[in-house]
Design an enzyme around this catalytic site. Structure first.
Site, PDB file in Angstrom:
ATOM      1  N   ARG A   4      -2.523 -13.924  -2.480  1.00  0.00           N
ATOM      2  CA  ARG A   4      -2.701 -14.657  -1.182  1.00  0.00           C
ATOM      3  C   ARG A   4      -3.654 -15.687  -0.890  1.00  0.00           C
ATOM      4  NH1 ARG A   4      -0.939 -10.612   0.684  1.00  0.00           N
ATOM      5  NH2 ARG A   4      -1.486  -7.892   0.087  1.00  0.00           N
TER       6      ARG A   4
ATOM      7  N   ASP B 293      -7.344  -7.964   4.469  1.00  0.00           N
ATOM      8  CA  ASP B 293      -6.362  -8.806   3.375  1.00  0.00           C
ATOM      9  C   ASP B 293      -5.410 -10.109   4.278  1.00  0.00           C
ATOM     10  OD1 ASP B 293      -6.523  -6.812   1.295  1.00  0.00           O
ATOM     11  OD2 ASP B 293      -5.122  -6.591   1.440  1.00  0.00           O
TER      12      ASP B 293
ATOM     13  N   SER C 136     -13.738   0.993   2.372  1.00  0.00           N
ATOM     14  CA  SER C 136     -12.474   1.126   1.465  1.00  0.00           C
ATOM     15  C   SER C 136     -11.563   1.898   1.624  1.00  0.00           C
ATOM     16  CB  SER C 136     -13.088   1.044   0.402  1.00  0.00           C
ATOM     17  OG  SER C 136     -12.120   0.803  -0.354  1.00  0.00           O
TER      18      SER C 136
ATOM     19  N   GLN D 281      -9.190   2.058  -0.277  1.00  0.00           N
ATOM     20  CA  GLN D 281      -9.147   2.780  -2.052  1.00  0.00           C
ATOM     21  C   GLN D 281      -9.823   3.366  -2.344  1.00  0.00           C
ATOM     22  OE1 GLN D 281      -9.170  -1.148  -4.100  1.00  0.00           O
ATOM     23  NE2 GLN D 281      -7.261  -1.956  -3.461  1.00  0.00           N
TER      24      GLN D 281
ATOM     25  N   SER E 256       1.140  -1.521  -0.255  1.00  0.00           N
ATOM     26  CA  SER E 256       0.051  -0.034   0.004  1.00  0.00           C
ATOM     27  C   SER E 256       1.317   0.847  -0.281  1.00  0.00           C
ATOM     28  CB  SER E 256      -1.255   0.071   0.821  1.00  0.00           C
ATOM     29  OG  SER E 256      -1.649  -0.821   1.065  1.00  0.00           O
TER      30      SER E 256
ATOM     31  N   ARG F  15     -13.537  -6.713 -11.472  1.00  0.00           N
ATOM     32  CA  ARG F  15     -13.935  -6.077  -9.852  1.00  0.00           C
ATOM     33  C   ARG F  15     -14.471  -4.419  -9.705  1.00  0.00           C
ATOM     34  NH1 ARG F  15      -8.420  -6.603  -6.386  1.00  0.00           N
ATOM     35  NH2 ARG F  15      -9.779  -5.948  -4.731  1.00  0.00           N
TER      36      ARG F  15
ATOM     37  N   ARG G 121       1.721   4.268  -3.031  1.00  0.00           N
ATOM     38  CA  ARG G 121       0.922   5.608  -2.690  1.00  0.00           C
ATOM     39  C   ARG G 121       2.244   6.796  -2.462  1.00  0.00           C
ATOM     40  NH1 ARG G 121      -2.341   2.397  -0.480  1.00  0.00           N
ATOM     41  NH2 ARG G 121      -4.637   3.580   0.201  1.00  0.00           N
TER      42      ARG G 121
ATOM     43  N   GLY H 293      -5.706  -3.869  -7.626  1.00  0.00           N
ATOM     44  CA  GLY H 293      -7.334  -3.078  -7.965  1.00  0.00           C
ATOM     45  C   GLY H 293      -6.413  -2.002  -6.519  1.00  0.00           C
TER      46      GLY H 293
HETATM   47  C1  S3P Z   1      -5.811  -1.290  -0.231  1.00  0.00           C
HETATM   48  C2  S3P Z   1      -7.279  -1.612   0.579  1.00  0.00           C
HETATM   49  C3  S3P Z   1      -7.831  -2.524   0.910  1.00  0.00           C
HETATM   50  C4  S3P Z   1      -6.570  -3.847   0.763  1.00  0.00           C
HETATM   51  C5  S3P Z   1      -5.631  -3.916  -0.405  1.00  0.00           C
HETATM   52  C6  S3P Z   1      -4.880  -2.812  -0.547  1.00  0.00           C
HETATM   53  C7  S3P Z   1      -4.584   0.436   0.339  1.00  0.00           C
HETATM   54  O1  S3P Z   1      -8.761  -2.552  -0.348  1.00  0.00           O
HETATM   55  O2  S3P Z   1      -7.973  -5.385   0.621  1.00  0.00           O
HETATM   56  O3  S3P Z   1      -5.268  -5.052  -0.835  1.00  0.00           O
HETATM   57  O4  S3P Z   1      -3.709   0.007  -0.432  1.00  0.00           O
HETATM   58  O5  S3P Z   1      -6.113   1.246  -0.113  1.00  0.00           O
HETATM   59  P1  S3P Z   1     -10.574  -2.069  -0.221  1.00  0.00           P
HETATM   60  O6  S3P Z   1      -9.890  -0.458  -0.040  1.00  0.00           O
HETATM   61  O7  S3P Z   1     -11.041  -2.739  -1.498  1.00  0.00           O
HETATM   62  O8  S3P Z   1     -10.508  -2.362   1.042  1.00  0.00           O
END
Ligand code: S3P
Length: 448
Positions: free
Chosen positions: A402, A326, A174, A176, A29, A129, A33, A101
């Protein structure tokens, strides 16, 4: 089918005690970023400890396509010469985010308030997705999105020429979605306000502050209210990426279930928005010492000493889900070796991850002789005690790193070997998983 070239079946066999030191790679993550915020700053951001997994490499490629200069200097050492907020140029080709994602959703956010058009796609997993969860709030800024039915990729996003700031409450927990809105808010005038009822990982807020944006987080009875002042000039930073607690989960849980194990996992992030698995393992009676707590790269970290021992099934508090979202696949493996039942509720979001993780874990555990129950929002695993899992099956991984790693850990302590149909997705988040586990004493080998 593999989304990463040819499928690589792999087998895990019952192993002797796991011992030694497991240095897991950088946080996925934070790595995404660091590249994205670096691309939106003016000047050169330096990154150390970057995860060189495929997901992050795809984000690096995307940032180049939007005009940033991204350079690798050595293992985990990268620099990003950013173009500034609103400084992106229109990509000349489709942006392929592979399996990620996080990559696609955050990048959609950071281009949605600039007058340009970009088309996004990904592998067979990512193309299933839902993207509506980010394109809905992005449309409030003035952007439009045109994708396949159900808001799926491939999808074209037309950025807003005259973006307006937004006040938005996320309908699902979320990070994300939160991050996509905050990234879009960077190039909108005035204050963008994001409200999340349940706190999710806070790396974007921390990094926004670090790069010099005005961001204010207020904890209220309605949840976290995050206010961002738009159109800042982001200052380049030096980012030291801490080790990924979601990757550390695999050697840690392996040591908990393989008899006689005793391992050391240094420098694992203990960020409170990420440490739910570790709290849960301790609740199950796991022998984990959190040594030398300190700050590294702006994140709390600790060294973990992990030893095999008896575990008891528990009811995982559902409010903990966002901080371990996760980690449910590997937790369900640990639960299979515990005494008693582990109940995981409030985990509907697992159905829209890299695979439907409730289904993938339930089917694979059943095939390995572990009794499970599931409903839309719940997974229940009936533990078989230390060494009690029969194994002797092949789990389908559905392009999900995973799921692949979880079943390989299951096989290290099962009576019979456990195979996965395709281990190739592991490179998305943990490219050194196999050699790292082998050094600890795990028996992993290509399947026949
Ligand atoms: C993440 C947020 C999570 C997580 C993903 C990484 C991120 O997803 O499952 O592996 O880096 O912001 P969601 O925002 O869909 O919960």
């Amino acid at each position: 089918m593999s989304g990463h070239g040819t499928a690589q079946p792999m087998t895990a066999r019952r192993s002797g005690p796991l011992t030694g030191r497991a240095e897991v790679p950088g946080d996925k993550s934070i790595s995404h970023r660091a590249l994205i915020f670096g691309a939106m700053a003016v000047g050169e951001t330096r990154i150390t400890g970057l995860l060189e997994g495929q997901d992050v490499l795809d984000t690096a490629r995307a940032m180049r396509a939007f005009g940033a200069e991204v350079t690798r200097h050595g293992e985990g050492a990268w620099s990003v010469h950013g173009v500034g907020v609103g400084g992106f140029s229109e990509p000349a080709d489709v942006i392929d985010c592979g399996n990620s994602g996080t990559g696609v959703r955050l990048i959609m956010g950071c281009m949605a308030t600039t007058a340009m058009t970009a088309t996004f796609t990904g592998d067979a997993s990512l193309r299933k997705r839902p993207m509506g969860r980010v394109t809905d709030p992005l449309s409030l800024f003035g952007a439009s999105a045109y994708g396949r039915s159900g808001g799926r990729l491939p999808m074209t996003v037309v950025g807003a020429a005259n973006p307006v700031p937004v006040r938005y409450t996320t309908p699902v927990a979320s990070a994300q979605v939160k991050s996509a809105v905050l990234l879009a808010g960077l190039n909108a005038p005035g204050e963008t306000v994001l409200i999340e009822r349940e706190p999710t990982r806070d790396h974007s807020e921390r990094m926004l502050a670090g790069f010099g944006a005005r961001v204010h987080v207020e904890k209220t009875p309605e949840g976290n209210v995050i206010t961002l002042t738009g159109q800042p000039e982001l200052r380049p930073q030096t980012v030291a990426v801490p080790r990924d607690p979601s990757s550390a989960a695999f050697p840690v849980c392996a040591a908990l279930v393989v008899e006689g194990s005793d391992i050391f996992v240094p420098g694992v992030s203990q960020n409170l928005t990420r440490n739910g698995l570790y709290l849960t393992l301790v609740d199950m009676g796991a022998d984990i010492l959190f040594e030398n707590p300190r700050q590294e790269g702006g994140e709390p970290v600790a060294d973990l000493r992990v030893r095999f021992g008896p575990l008891t099934g528990i009811e995982v508090p559902p409010e903990r889900a966002p901080s371990m979202i996760d980690e449910y696949p590997i937790l369900s493996v640990v639960a299979a070796f515990a005494e008693g039942t582990t109940v995981m509720r409030g985990i509907r979001e697992l159905r829209v991850k890299e695979s439907d993780r409730i289904d993938a874990m339930a089917r694979g555990l059943e095939a390995c002789g572990v009794p499970v129950e599931e409903d839309e929002d719940t997974l229940i695993v009936h533990g078989m005690g230390p060494g009690g899992v029969p194994g002797g099956a092949t789990a389908r991984t559905h392009l999900d790193h995973r799921i692949a790693m979880s079943f390989l850990i299951l096989g290290l302590a099962s009576k019979q070997p456990v195979s996965v149909d395709d281990a190739s997705p592991i490179i998305t988040s943990f490219p050194v998983f196999t050699p790292l586990m082998a050094r600890l004493g795990a028996h992993l080998e290509p399947a026949q």
